[in-house]
Design an enzyme around this catalytic site. Structure first.
Site, short mmCIF file in Angstrom:
data_model
loop_
_atom_site.label_atom_id
_atom_site.label_comp_id
_atom_site.label_asym_id
_atom_site.label_seq_id
_atom_site.Cartn_x
_atom_site.Cartn_y
_atom_site.Cartn_z
N ARG A 56 -14.50 8.52 -78.37
CA ARG A 56 -13.06 8.38 -78.71
C ARG A 56 -12.78 7.59 -80.07
O ARG A 56 -11.75 6.72 -80.05
CB ARG A 56 -12.28 7.79 -77.70
CG ARG A 56 -12.56 8.57 -76.27
CD ARG A 56 -12.29 9.93 -76.31
NE ARG A 56 -12.74 10.53 -75.07
CZ ARG A 56 -12.73 12.04 -74.81
NH1 ARG A 56 -12.50 12.63 -75.95
NH2 ARG A 56 -13.08 12.44 -73.51
N ASN B 143 -19.55 3.88 -70.90
CA ASN B 143 -20.59 5.00 -70.55
C ASN B 143 -21.96 4.49 -71.30
O ASN B 143 -22.20 4.70 -72.41
CB ASN B 143 -20.24 6.24 -71.15
CG ASN B 143 -19.02 6.58 -70.45
OD1 ASN B 143 -18.96 6.52 -69.27
ND2 ASN B 143 -18.12 7.39 -71.28
N LYS C 173 -18.50 0.03 -65.68
CA LYS C 173 -17.87 1.25 -65.09
C LYS C 173 -19.02 1.88 -64.31
O LYS C 173 -19.84 2.61 -64.63
CB LYS C 173 -17.74 2.45 -66.46
CG LYS C 173 -17.30 3.79 -66.07
CD LYS C 173 -16.87 4.38 -67.42
CE LYS C 173 -16.45 5.89 -67.01
NZ LYS C 173 -16.26 6.61 -68.02
N GLU D 298 -16.45 9.18 -63.34
CA GLU D 298 -16.91 10.02 -64.34
C GLU D 298 -18.45 10.05 -64.50
O GLU D 298 -19.09 9.97 -65.30
CB GLU D 298 -16.30 9.80 -65.68
CG GLU D 298 -14.58 9.84 -65.66
CD GLU D 298 -14.19 9.57 -66.99
OE1 GLU D 298 -14.66 9.08 -67.94
OE2 GLU D 298 -12.99 10.12 -67.06
N ARG E 106 -14.48 -2.53 -63.86
CA ARG E 106 -13.21 -1.54 -63.85
C ARG E 106 -12.90 -0.63 -63.01
O ARG E 106 -13.77 -0.32 -62.06
CB ARG E 106 -13.61 -0.28 -65.35
CG ARG E 106 -13.94 -1.02 -66.54
CD ARG E 106 -14.36 0.10 -67.58
NE ARG E 106 -13.17 0.65 -68.24
CZ ARG E 106 -13.08 2.00 -68.27
NH1 ARG E 106 -14.01 2.68 -68.06
NH2 ARG E 106 -12.36 2.37 -69.24
N ASP F 132 -4.38 7.98 -67.35
CA ASP F 132 -5.27 7.59 -68.16
C ASP F 132 -4.68 7.58 -69.65
O ASP F 132 -4.73 8.58 -70.36
CB ASP F 132 -6.56 8.68 -68.42
CG ASP F 132 -7.59 8.30 -69.05
OD1 ASP F 132 -7.62 7.20 -69.73
OD2 ASP F 132 -8.49 9.09 -69.53
N GLU G 164 -5.94 -3.29 -69.14
CA GLU G 164 -6.84 -2.68 -70.20
C GLU G 164 -5.78 -1.50 -70.88
O GLU G 164 -5.49 -0.68 -70.42
CB GLU G 164 -8.12 -1.91 -69.34
CG GLU G 164 -8.89 -0.99 -70.45
CD GLU G 164 -10.18 -0.24 -69.71
OE1 GLU G 164 -10.50 -0.71 -68.89
OE2 GLU G 164 -10.10 0.97 -70.43
N GLU H 234 -6.60 8.23 -78.46
CA GLU H 234 -7.26 9.27 -77.90
C GLU H 234 -6.35 10.46 -77.63
O GLU H 234 -6.29 11.50 -77.88
CB GLU H 234 -7.91 8.79 -76.38
CG GLU H 234 -8.54 9.99 -75.77
CD GLU H 234 -9.31 9.52 -74.43
OE1 GLU H 234 -9.28 8.40 -74.28
OE2 GLU H 234 -9.93 10.74 -73.91
N GLU I 127 5.98 11.23 -78.75
CA GLU I 127 6.26 11.71 -77.51
C GLU I 127 7.06 12.93 -77.64
O GLU I 127 7.14 13.91 -76.90
CB GLU I 127 7.01 10.67 -76.90
CG GLU I 127 7.38 11.01 -75.40
CD GLU I 127 8.02 9.80 -74.74
OE1 GLU I 127 8.61 8.84 -75.37
OE2 GLU I 127 8.11 9.66 -73.57
O1 GCW Z 1 -10.03 8.52 -71.11
C1 GCW Z 1 -11.13 8.74 -70.57
C2 GCW Z 1 -12.16 9.08 -71.82
C3 GCW Z 1 -13.33 8.85 -71.57
C4 GCW Z 1 -13.53 7.44 -71.34
C5 GCW Z 1 -13.02 7.17 -70.00
C6 GCW Z 1 -12.94 5.69 -69.45
C7 GCW Z 1 -15.42 5.96 -72.04
O2 GCW Z 1 -11.59 10.48 -71.96
O3 GCW Z 1 -13.94 9.24 -72.99
O4 GCW Z 1 -14.86 6.89 -71.26
O5 GCW Z 1 -11.71 7.55 -70.23
O6 GCW Z 1 -11.98 5.02 -69.86
O7 GCW Z 1 -14.02 5.26 -68.93
#
Ligand code: GCW
EC number: 3.2.1.131
Length: 677
Positions: free
Chosen positions: A158, A200, A280, A284, A317, A363, A385, A391, A509
């Site tokens: 991102r 990640n 994390k 995901e 997280r 998100d 956070e 993004e 927006e």
């Molecule tokens: O918003 C999502 C993003 C991912 C990101 C994830 C997160 C780092 O699309 O790219 O991964 O959140 O915050 O862990």
């Protein structure tokens, strides 16, 4: 050529004669009473700033005498002699004008002095008088962090401003000067912690905590330390398997626990003041304690135990949700996930664990509700956070200044402790006595000349840090400051730029996501409109538009029950259609296109109107910018102009895709008969 590399530390020559003379007469001789690396960095900054702004640097006096027109000190006795308040916190500072046209900067620590020096330089860059000042500053949040989502191959997850400034080709950068410049920039606005690899954590980055890389991590830490910034690393929860050759990462397994203890010891051998780890887990497809039927408290506490002897902390997280959802399943609601996972284990975490919670339950959307987890865990450290990197908000091609959004989030009343329990008062630790807390954000920098791609996106980094220092600062004040630091004090420029910034989030927006619906973006890269891009996916991100209506029913009465996660006042606000604010209507309710909003428009007419208006307003942004051509350096002017032009074209694409989609779905004509395809 001025490409914006210096960001807000430009130190342009001061041409106003009166101001120049004032500064020159007061800034002559310097005395500083301690010699730490941080104080020396502060002195270097001062000297560089002064020579460039007022054509001379300070003459340094070895001993303190009356000639010293500027005193930097951490000694209370010296401060007291000058009647300076000395009761401040560790990172706090005082700047005071004292007799005979002199100035003193007192900090409780050398970092406080450094911050004071940057503040002085900011006053000068914005051409404020230094006469009769008495400034006492201390940060509201103890953790004021940045998370870089940088990978060792140089890519940035991102990232929209080039590649990493930390890594290239699976090695560390060779451009250490740039890392230092980043540290200077961050210190100038009070950032005090950084996790510089992606949450990640892939194969190569997993090795950052091994002796192969720790010496270089230490080198990074040395640079940041000088500027008052602690270094953290994102770690792979399954490191005992990947690095330790074990067959489990079960947090209750004795050998796993020992492995982490040894690992912590090893890290601290290289970096004695290492900040800690960012994790994390179970998110995901990242590994975590769920694999072993353990809770997140088990997982976090194991690490906390290993790092506690060294005063390290664990940033854990809460972005934990089912990313393999069946879109047919209407009962699972991703928005519920963080609260459902973490609320039941309030009070189970060690004192050196901080839960890192995204501002929204989904998100980082352009608009979403705030996470109901804030304030719901009085016995567990929490931090907020945010996402500076854009993004979902135009990827630094569109102008979208996020300070107004962050202000809304910070000021949002959770009612956790009755009326007036805003989020800012939870994450600064004043509601519940947290041991560690504060704010963090995903950074927006890369190795582009101007760090952020869009030069005006520098304002997001600046504004974030200023809010982390003091969430009570107004958006207007921050914006005005940034505009002056970046473009000088010309009134027209400051006004035009500030107005552009302050309107930009609402404009974005308008032509993108109406009424809090979110997610109508292209899957994967998340740029540009795609209404059904995520509609039949596994990610839990749906709008449920059909021929009659749109929106996610998150009510207790008929929906997923998400509203019940809020404290009573907010639950009542969101649960009832009549109370729910327009801007979040589709986040909480599924309504017919003909539903009438508080504004008086129907939902469908609102969608049409805002998309047409949004484009017009994007055109207005460019027009405003063009009016400054004579006053902005050409390379910055042209770079921003190009992006604003792209924004206009892309806003049209958004408008036409969204309007056409909903026109075709609903069959309802635009009252104003505008062109819809
Ligand atoms: O918003 C999502 C993003 C991912 C990101 C994830 C997160 C780092 O699309 O790219 O991964 O959140 O915050 O862990």
């Amino acid at each position: 050529m001025d490409r914006g590399y210096k960001m807000w530390l430009r130190y342009n020559q001061i041409t106003n004669q009166e101001v120049l003379e004032e500064y020159q007469s007061c800034l002559q001789h310097l005395h500083f009473s301690v010699n730490t690396a941080t104080i020396l960095a502060a002195v270097d900054e001062l000297q560089a700033g002064l020579s460039s702004m007022i054509n001379h640097s300070l003459h340094v006096l070895k001993t303190k005498d009356q000639r010293a027109t500027l005193l930097l000190t951490i000694e209370e006795s010296i401060a007291k002699e000058e009647n300076v308040q000395v009761e401040i916190e560790d990172e706090g500072y005082v700047i005071k004008s004292i007799k005979n046209n002199r100035l003193i900067i007192f900090g409780k620590t050398d970092i406080g002095v450094l911050y004071g020096v940057f503040h002085l330089l900011r006053l000068m860059q914005t051409q404020c008088s230094l006469k009769h000042i008495y400034i006492v500053e201390q940060p509201k949040n103890s953790l004021r962090m940045l998370n870089e989502w940088d990978n060792m191959d140089g890519s940035i997850e991102r990232g929209y401003a080039g590649v990493s400034i930390f890594f290239e080709n699976n090695q560390f950068t060779k451009d250490w000067e740039r890392v230092k410049d980043y540290a200077r920039l961050l210190a100038s606005v009070g950032i005090n912690g950084i996790a510089f690899n992606n949450v990640n954590v892939h194969e190569q980055e997993t090795k950052l905590i091994t002796p192969e890389y720790l010496p270089t991590v230490a080198k990074v830490a040395n640079i940041f330390r000088m500027y008052g910034i602690k270094t953290f690393l994102s770690i792979n929860y399954a490191s005992p398997i990947s690095l330790g050759g074990m067959d489990t990462a079960d947090p209750l397994n004795e050998e796993v626990r020992q492995w982490w203890k040894d690992k912590a010891k090893e890290i601290y051998r290289f970096i004695p003041d290492f900040g800690g780890v960012l994790v994390k887990a179970d998110s995901e497809h990242r590994p975590g304690p769920f694999t072993y039927n353990r809770t997140h408290a088990d997982g976090a506490n194991m690490l906390a135990g290993a790092f506690a002897p060294f005063d390290g902390i664990v940033l854990w997280r809460c972005f934990v949700y089912d990313c393999m959802q069946d879109w047919r399943d209407r009962s699972t609601d991703r928005a519920r996930a963080a609260y459902d996972h973490f609320k039941p284990i309030d009070g189970k975490f060690h004192k050196n664990v901080v839960l890192q919670i995204k501002n929204g339950p989904m998100d980082f959307q352009v608009r979403e509700a705030v996470s109901p987890l804030f304030g719901a865990m009085p016995n567990t450290n929490q931090m907020l956070e945010l996402q500076i990197t854009q993004e979902y908000t135009g990827q630094q091609k569109h102008l979208c200044y996020l300070v107004p959004q962050w202000k809304e989030i910070l000021d949002f009343d959770t009612y956790a402790n009755g009326v007036n329990t805003p989020i800012k008062s939870i994450v600064d630790g004043s509601q519940y006595k947290y041991d560690h807390c504060g704010i963090t954000a995903v950074s927006n920098v890369g190795n582009d000349d101007n760090w952020t791609g869009h030069t005006l996106a520098q304002a997001n980094l600046y504004g974030y840090a200023r809010l982390a220092w003091n969430p009570d600062l107004s958006a207007e004040l921050i914006t005005d400051e940034w505009a002056k630091l970046t473009f000088g004090v010309d009134e027209q420029v400051v006004q035009v730029v500030s107005n552009m910034l302050l309107q930009s989030w609402h404009i974005y927006e308008k032509y993108t996501s109406p009424l809090g619906v979110g997610w109508m973006v292209n899957p994967g890269h998340h740029y540009g409109p795609n209404v059904d891009g995520y509609e039949y996916s596994v990610w839990g991100t749906y709008h449920f538009a059909d021929s009659k209506g749109i929106g996610v029913d998150r009510t207790v009465a008929t929906g997923t029950g998400f509203t019940n996660q809020y404290f009573k006042e907010n639950k009542e606000l969101y649960e009832t259609l009549n109370n729910c604010p327009d801007e979040l209507l589709l986040f909480f309710h599924h309504v017919p296109y003909t539903h009438q909003l508080k504004s008086g428009d129907t939902v469908i007419q609102h969608i049409y109107n805002t998309h047409f208006e949004g484009v017009e307003e994007a055109i207005g942004l460019k027009k405003s910018w063009l009016s400054l051509e004579a006053k902005i350096s050409p390379s910055i002017f042209n770079g921003v102009s190009e992006r604003l032009q792209h924004q206009i074209e892309h806003a049209k694409e958004w408008r036409d895709v969204i309007n056409t989609y909903f026109y075709r779905k609903s069959g309802i004509e635009d009252e104003k008969n505008r062109k819809i395809y």
